[in-house]
Design an enzyme around this catalytic site. Sequence first.
Site, PDB file in Angstrom:
ATOM      1  N   CYS A 178       0.831  -1.185   0.026  1.00 16.87           N
ATOM      2  CA  CYS A 178       0.077  -0.114  -0.010  1.00 16.87           C
ATOM      3  C   CYS A 178       0.768   1.253   0.091  1.00 16.87           C
ATOM      4  CB  CYS A 178      -1.020  -0.134   1.277  1.00 16.87           C
ATOM      5  SG  CYS A 178      -0.340  -0.585   2.736  1.00 16.87           S
ATOM      6  N   HIS A 230      -3.004   6.351   4.331  1.00 20.82           N
ATOM      7  CA  HIS A 230      -1.541   6.419   4.742  1.00 20.82           C
ATOM      8  C   HIS A 230      -1.109   7.588   4.323  1.00 20.82           C
ATOM      9  CE1 HIS A 230      -1.892   2.231   5.623  1.00 20.82           C
ATOM     10  NE2 HIS A 230      -1.059   1.685   4.921  1.00 20.82           N
TER      11      HIS A 230
HETATM   12  O1  L14 Z   1       2.811  -5.709   2.166  1.00 26.25           O
HETATM   13  O2  L14 Z   1      -0.759  -2.084   7.278  1.00 26.25           O
HETATM   14  O3  L14 Z   1       0.585  -5.895   1.668  1.00 26.25           O
HETATM   15  O4  L14 Z   1      -0.091  -4.083   8.266  1.00 26.25           O
HETATM   16  C1  L14 Z   1      -0.036  -5.920   4.264  1.00 26.25           C
HETATM   17  C2  L14 Z   1      -0.336  -5.316   5.828  1.00 26.25           C
HETATM   18  C3  L14 Z   1       1.515  -3.979   4.257  1.00 26.25           C
HETATM   19  C4  L14 Z   1       1.149  -3.425   5.334  1.00 26.25           C
HETATM   20  C5  L14 Z   1       1.501  -5.698   2.546  1.00 26.25           C
HETATM   21  C6  L14 Z   1      -0.419  -3.400   7.248  1.00 26.25           C
HETATM   22  C7  L14 Z   1       1.200  -5.240   3.902  1.00 26.25           C
HETATM   23  C8  L14 Z   1      -0.165  -3.863   5.713  1.00 26.25           C
END
Ligand code: L14
Length: 334
Positions: A129, A242
């Site tokens: 993300c 974010h």
């Molecule tokens: O690499 O906010 O898709 O804990 C998925 C969980 C990114 C961080 C990913 C989180 C993760 C996300």
Amino acid sequence: MSKYVVAVVGATGVVGKELIETLEARNFPVKTLIPLASARSAGSTVSFHGADIVVAELTETSFEGVDYALFSAGGSISETFAPFAVKSGAIVIDNTSHFRMHEDVPLVVPEVNAHALKGNKGIIANPNCSTAQLVLALKPLYDSYGIERIVISTYQSVSGSGKEAIEELEAHSRASLNGRHYEPKVYQHPIAFNVIPQIDVFEDNGYTKEEMKMINETKKILEDDSLKITATTVRVPVFIGHSESVNVQLKRRPESMDEVRALLDAFPGLSVMDNPEKSEYPTPRELAGKDDTYVGRLRYDLSEETGIEMWVVADNLRKGAALNAVQIAEALIA
Ligand code: L14
């Protein structure tokens, strides 16, 4: 117009629900939607274009006749079941980190590198993300001025870690305001009225896995292994959206910051929101539910001749996850 059989793996999760809503909102040509989940969630229903569709249990044979399989149920589910989907002839668009750095798996943000979709071998990865919104803001700068080095700090909402994390922020905030104790279950530290400089697990080099994902995925998407990038990723008590403080050392100094604003605003998927005199800049709470990635606080870096500073905000469930995945599917059928 052809219509497609689309499976959503992890259909009852936060991103899974957003995937189904996005398919509906963008009128993706779906002939049949197949929501899939673990045995625990199978039997519940999801709503799609006014119909209630029963969630089926994910198995090795779930993908017969499926054209597109959108995965968002965790890396180990993708690892185990994506190969069955590919064997059945489906194209997998995977939202987990599992395949992202595999050499023969394109990692795609369509506005930035749709060309990488060509020659895919049945699996396409959706970036992390924080990476998705970052590369959108970087791409026009990279093409116009060149980039020497990038320093990022993130302010990441809890929704990326799923339903339990959303509940934890809510329950913990209530407990704190009422003077009650709350024992964190999802995060390593209290998330209410706090910030936590750890997302995902630590690696041996002192960086977290989230930080290394941003570094490696950005290089892969911009197709430049020589890019210098460093990141600190931080969890903040925000539900959706974010934010990123991004310092970019360019190769050439822009003529003016208005030139940079015009360049970014013209790029697909990016909107500039930058009127300091009116306190206008992007904030995650106010931009949750929007598709675009927003950029504000644009200014020269006073410490570096060719440097600029910017603040980048996006809805992590949309551009950071579901929207980008559906845009990949749209690019494939175009
Ligand atoms: O690499 O906010 O898709 O804990 C998925 C969980 C990114 C961080 C990913 C989180 C993760 C996300």
